[in-house]
Design an enzyme around this catalytic site. Sequence first.
Site, short mmCIF file in Angstrom:
data_model
loop_
_atom_site.label_atom_id
_atom_site.label_comp_id
_atom_site.label_asym_id
_atom_site.label_seq_id
_atom_site.Cartn_x
_atom_site.Cartn_y
_atom_site.Cartn_z
N GLY A 67 0.60 -0.96 -0.40
CA GLY A 67 0.19 -0.10 0.01
C GLY A 67 1.61 0.98 0.02
N GLY A 69 0.67 5.81 1.28
CA GLY A 69 -0.06 6.54 2.26
C GLY A 69 0.54 7.40 1.88
N PHE A 71 2.80 9.47 3.64
CA PHE A 71 4.59 9.71 3.06
C PHE A 71 5.47 8.66 2.81
CE2 PHE A 71 3.99 8.94 8.22
CZ PHE A 71 5.30 7.86 8.09
N VAL A 74 4.82 1.16 1.35
CA VAL A 74 4.90 -0.37 2.26
C VAL A 74 4.82 -0.99 0.92
CG1 VAL A 74 4.24 -1.54 3.86
CG2 VAL A 74 3.75 0.65 4.27
N LYS A 89 8.99 -0.52 4.10
CA LYS A 89 8.48 0.79 4.24
C LYS A 89 9.38 2.01 3.52
CE LYS A 89 4.70 3.87 6.53
NZ LYS A 89 4.09 4.45 7.59
N ASP A 182 -3.72 8.86 13.88
CA ASP A 182 -4.52 8.76 12.64
C ASP A 182 -5.12 7.48 12.12
OD1 ASP A 182 -4.59 9.14 9.98
OD2 ASP A 182 -2.61 7.78 8.90
#
Length: 186
Positions: A67, A69, A71, A74, A89, A182
């Site tokens: 995935g 995000g 910043f 991964v 990551k 978050d």
Amino acid sequence: GKGLRLALRGLAQGRCAVCGRRVPSAAPGCGEHGPVSERGASMQLAFQIPSLTPQETPGYRVTRLIGQGGFGTVFAAEVVDGDRAVAIKVAHRERAGANLCLEEEARALRRVGAPHVPAVLGSGVLADGSAYLVLEYIEAATLAERLVRSPDPIPLPEIAAIVDAALSALAAVHARGLAHGDLKPE
């Protein structure tokens, strides 16, 4: 049940193409970057997905993208001389402050520790200057995937187990003087 699923689905109908923040369907846009022109899960972030080579991540073989995000990106990977799965990551080099965000995340993960968060197994910097973390890989469906997978309401015992696990992890985070900030079904 169904109301919870619909409420959770309504929480994140789009993402800001600049910072990747989730933008609720009722919001006019990202609070920092303005209107969101597209809504829905297919919206792409404005970050290039890095490619990882064995030379850049020695000892690991990247198997797939997990995935992306705001910043970081991964990847799932395997330890070359073993049978252990890991997650790698990588900070977005295009995003100012992404390396610092990743370093702060690593410190927080180490402070909270198992079983609430994945273990930090290593870290480094790629040739392009992007920081990366090697994390314990935890195979589990996300709440968002669970909500999409079945049109039926989630049974109460399953909801209770999900909420209990999330609250236990948050309690561990708060006990160490940290705040998450978050939470999301992904």
